[in-house]
Scaffold this motif. Structure first.
Motif, PDB file in Angstrom:
ATOM      1  N   SER A   1       1.250  -1.329  -0.156  1.00 35.13           N
ATOM      2  CA  SER A   1       0.181   0.220  -0.289  1.00 35.13           C
ATOM      3  C   SER A   1       0.892   1.235   0.355  1.00 35.13           C
ATOM      4  O   SER A   1       1.819   1.384   0.714  1.00 35.13           O
ATOM      5  CB  SER A   1      -1.187   0.525   1.273  1.00 35.13           C
ATOM      6  OG  SER A   1      -1.793  -0.679   1.184  1.00 35.13           O
ATOM      7  N   LEU A   2       0.426   2.755  -0.851  1.00 36.41           N
ATOM      8  CA  LEU A   2       1.147   3.892  -0.078  1.00 36.41           C
ATOM      9  C   LEU A   2       0.025   4.394   0.805  1.00 36.41           C
ATOM     10  O   LEU A   2      -1.036   4.523   0.303  1.00 36.41           O
ATOM     11  CB  LEU A   2       0.756   4.371  -1.722  1.00 36.41           C
ATOM     12  CG  LEU A   2       1.211   5.794  -1.312  1.00 36.41           C
ATOM     13  CD1 LEU A   2       2.263   6.254  -0.673  1.00 36.41           C
ATOM     14  CD2 LEU A   2       0.743   6.329  -3.047  1.00 36.41           C
ATOM     15  N   LEU A   3       0.502   4.358   1.441  1.00 37.27           N
ATOM     16  CA  LEU A   3       0.055   5.420   2.738  1.00 37.27           C
ATOM     17  C   LEU A   3       0.475   6.722   2.579  1.00 37.27           C
ATOM     18  O   LEU A   3       1.237   7.203   2.171  1.00 37.27           O
ATOM     19  CB  LEU A   3       0.463   4.610   3.936  1.00 37.27           C
ATOM     20  CG  LEU A   3       0.010   3.049   4.225  1.00 37.27           C
ATOM     21  CD1 LEU A   3      -0.061   3.208   5.876  1.00 37.27           C
ATOM     22  CD2 LEU A   3      -2.359   3.551   3.896  1.00 37.27           C
ATOM     23  N   THR A   4      -0.211   7.635   3.196  1.00 41.80           N
ATOM     24  CA  THR A   4       0.155   9.435   3.368  1.00 41.80           C
ATOM     25  C   THR A   4       0.090   9.529   4.724  1.00 41.80           C
ATOM     26  O   THR A   4      -1.195   9.050   5.316  1.00 41.80           O
ATOM     27  CB  THR A   4      -0.250  10.567   1.882  1.00 41.80           C
ATOM     28  OG1 THR A   4      -2.172   9.826   2.476  1.00 41.80           O
ATOM     29  CG2 THR A   4      -0.146   9.954   0.410  1.00 41.80           C
ATOM     30  N   ASN A   5       0.418  10.612   5.032  1.00 42.24           N
ATOM     31  CA  ASN A   5       0.427  11.216   6.507  1.00 42.24           C
ATOM     32  C   ASN A   5       1.013  12.740   5.926  1.00 42.24           C
ATOM     33  O   ASN A   5       2.061  13.092   4.371  1.00 42.24           O
ATOM     34  CB  ASN A   5       1.633  10.853   7.253  1.00 42.24           C
ATOM     35  CG  ASN A   5       1.486  11.570   8.724  1.00 42.24           C
ATOM     36  OD1 ASN A   5       2.508  11.740   8.900  1.00 42.24           O
ATOM     37  ND2 ASN A   5       0.935  10.914   9.300  1.00 42.24           N
ATOM     38  N   PHE A   6       0.200  13.668   6.821  1.00 49.57           N
ATOM     39  CA  PHE A   6       0.475  15.235   6.540  1.00 49.57           C
ATOM     40  C   PHE A   6       2.322  15.157   7.276  1.00 49.57           C
ATOM     41  O   PHE A   6       2.049  15.708   8.522  1.00 49.57           O
ATOM     42  CB  PHE A   6      -0.177  16.265   7.355  1.00 49.57           C
ATOM     43  CG  PHE A   6       0.160  17.766   7.036  1.00 49.57           C
ATOM     44  CD1 PHE A   6       0.667  18.556   5.739  1.00 49.57           C
ATOM     45  CD2 PHE A   6      -0.186  18.758   7.581  1.00 49.57           C
ATOM     46  CE1 PHE A   6       1.083  19.376   6.019  1.00 49.57           C
ATOM     47  CE2 PHE A   6       0.357  20.175   7.691  1.00 49.57           C
ATOM     48  CZ  PHE A   6       0.695  20.324   6.537  1.00 49.57           C
TER      49      PHE A   6
ATOM     50  N   VAL B   1      -7.864   8.133  -1.357  1.00 54.29           N
ATOM     51  CA  VAL B   1      -8.062   7.653  -0.802  1.00 54.29           C
ATOM     52  C   VAL B   1      -9.424   6.301  -1.980  1.00 54.29           C
ATOM     53  O   VAL B   1      -9.301   5.765  -2.502  1.00 54.29           O
ATOM     54  CB  VAL B   1      -8.436   7.003   1.225  1.00 54.29           C
ATOM     55  CG1 VAL B   1      -8.636   5.517   1.059  1.00 54.29           C
ATOM     56  CG2 VAL B   1      -7.244   7.395   1.300  1.00 54.29           C
ATOM     57  N   ALA B   2     -10.181   7.328  -1.795  1.00 50.46           N
ATOM     58  CA  ALA B   2     -11.629   7.439  -2.324  1.00 50.46           C
ATOM     59  C   ALA B   2     -12.012   6.832  -3.841  1.00 50.46           C
ATOM     60  O   ALA B   2     -12.333   6.715  -4.480  1.00 50.46           O
ATOM     61  CB  ALA B   2     -12.688   8.811  -1.838  1.00 50.46           C
TER      62      ALA B   2
ATOM     63  N   THR C   1      -4.585   6.649  -3.816  1.00 48.71           N
ATOM     64  CA  THR C   1      -3.647   5.892  -2.601  1.00 48.71           C
ATOM     65  C   THR C   1      -4.809   4.971  -1.544  1.00 48.71           C
ATOM     66  O   THR C   1      -5.850   4.990  -1.741  1.00 48.71           O
ATOM     67  CB  THR C   1      -3.070   6.785  -1.688  1.00 48.71           C
ATOM     68  OG1 THR C   1      -4.285   7.920  -0.830  1.00 48.71           O
ATOM     69  CG2 THR C   1      -2.416   7.781  -2.088  1.00 48.71           C
ATOM     70  N   GLU C   2      -3.778   3.962  -0.587  1.00 47.94           N
ATOM     71  CA  GLU C   2      -4.550   3.353  -0.675  1.00 47.94           C
ATOM     72  C   GLU C   2      -4.590   3.513   1.039  1.00 47.94           C
ATOM     73  O   GLU C   2      -6.443   3.206   1.821  1.00 47.94           O
ATOM     74  CB  GLU C   2      -4.105   1.699  -0.293  1.00 47.94           C
ATOM     75  CG  GLU C   2      -3.476   1.271  -1.048  1.00 47.94           C
ATOM     76  CD  GLU C   2      -2.635   2.008  -2.366  1.00 47.94           C
ATOM     77  OE1 GLU C   2      -3.810   1.783  -3.220  1.00 47.94           O
ATOM     78  OE2 GLU C   2      -2.187   2.239  -2.218  1.00 47.94           O
TER      79      GLU C   2
ATOM     80  N   LEU D   1      -7.666  -2.858   5.388  1.00 51.13           N
ATOM     81  CA  LEU D   1      -6.906  -2.283   5.440  1.00 51.13           C
ATOM     82  C   LEU D   1      -6.924  -1.049   6.526  1.00 51.13           C
ATOM     83  O   LEU D   1      -5.754  -1.014   7.321  1.00 51.13           O
ATOM     84  CB  LEU D   1      -6.447  -1.437   4.470  1.00 51.13           C
ATOM     85  CG  LEU D   1      -5.003  -1.007   3.992  1.00 51.13           C
ATOM     86  CD1 LEU D   1      -3.642  -1.937   4.515  1.00 51.13           C
ATOM     87  CD2 LEU D   1      -5.090   0.104   2.908  1.00 51.13           C
ATOM     88  N   ALA D   2      -7.921  -0.372   7.167  1.00 50.80           N
ATOM     89  CA  ALA D   2      -7.773   0.575   8.258  1.00 50.80           C
ATOM     90  C   ALA D   2      -7.265  -0.393   9.208  1.00 50.80           C
ATOM     91  O   ALA D   2      -6.411   0.325  10.497  1.00 50.80           O
ATOM     92  CB  ALA D   2      -8.927   1.013   8.626  1.00 50.80           C
TER      93      ALA D   2
END
Length: 311
Positions: A176-181, A227-228, A232-233, A299-300
């Motif tokens: 997965s590609l996760l993102t974060n600020f 994500v929607a 990204t995942e 996944l969450a």
């Protein structure tokens, strides 16, 4: 692919307003980027956030344009205290606006977003959400409650294409590609860098020895829209939390596309943001929500299971 004509009228008008604002603000932002004059001003409401004259112009312009098709509403903008617009003393609709998200990047010509969510206080839930991307080809992410009571989400591009958003391939954490600020070094980057179990799970090789897990940077509501759309995942925000105007518009779009946002105890975050009165709205605007969002519940939960959180 579906036509924008499928949108309920309230969603269609709101999308048109966001599109108008994007077209109006972009030349101003590009001038700021190339001139180096960002128009920064003191932020009395949020002292640690960048504020420019462009944020305030967008704040006033949204109020003006939304008033042309909604007779009375509570205007809850990031840049001012909530106020009642129109003749009704206690209108049903609350219009939540973040006029210019990531404005310190927008005035550099890099990235910029704008959010509008319309919340029915009678239904205790959103009924329209539009997140606009000022510089990207995918211009608008839209969610709306349709006449049958169902929520649907869409993406609109600059060349007029409209895509229905829904979940696609299910992926595990290691692919997965996760993102974060993670732009704020002390508040968010350092805490993320200490999540050794999560990083190890993302870096786990597949049967062929390839390491496909990734962490990227993303911003506010648009991160949940990504994500929607399946770009990204997942998104994780465990260090500081998002304010309501950063989370709620994208949360509703993700929900409408079949995704999920969980708090850090693993419970789904409700669409009822408790916007019953002006004091409730003010209180909601002062809170922050930590969360994990993903295209699927599995996944969450997998992301949460690898986070090391304070007791």
């Amino acid at each position: 692919m579906r036509s924008a004509a499928d949108l309920p009228e309230l969603a269609k008008r709101t999308a048109e307003v966001v599109e108008t604002l994007i077209l109006e603000i972009r030349p101003k932002l590009m001038n700021a980027a190339f001139s180096g004059n960002s128009g920064e001003s003191e932020n009395a409401r949020h002292s640690d956030n960048f504020l420019s004259v462009h944020d305030m112009w967008m704040h006033d312009r949204y109020r003006e344009l939304i008033s042309e098709y909604i007779d009375s509403f509570v205007y809850a903008s990031e840049e001012a205290d909530p106020q009642v617009i129109g003749n009704e003393s206690d209108p049903d609709l609350c219009v939540l606006v973040d006029p210019l998200d990531t404005s310190e990047l927008a005035v550099r010509g890099l990235l910029g977003y704008t959010h509008v969510m319309i919340y029915s206080r009678t239904l205790a839930r959103p009924i329209v959400s539009v997140v606009g991307d000022i510089y990207h080809h995918v211009r608008l992410y839209v969610a709306a409650r349709h006449a049958d009571g169902e929520d649907h989400a869409y993406a609109h591009t600059t060349d007029g294409d409209c895509y229905r958003l829904g979940q696609r391939v299910t992926r595990g954490l290691s692919e997965s590609l996760l993102t974060n600020f993670l732009m704020r070094p002390g508040e968010r980057l350092l805490p993320l860098s200490r999540q050794n179990r999560l990083i190890g799970a993302l870096d786990r090789p597949d049967a062929g020895g390839r390491r496909r897990g990734r962490i990227g940077v993303d911003f506010g509501s648009v991160s949940l829209c990504h994500v929607a759309a399946g770009f990204t995942e997942g998104v994780l925000e465990f260090a500081k939390g998002f304010a309501i105007w950063d989370l709620a518009p994208g949360h509703y779009i993700l929900h409408s596309a079949g995704g999920i946002a969980l708090d850090l105890t693993g419970d789904p975050i409700s669409l009822d943001y408790n916007l019953n009165s002006l004091s409730d709205i003010s209180g909601a605007m002062d809170r922050r929500q930590k969360f994990v969002a993903a295209g699927t519940l599995g996944l969450a939960q997998e992301i949460l299971s690898h986070l090391d959180l304070p007791e």
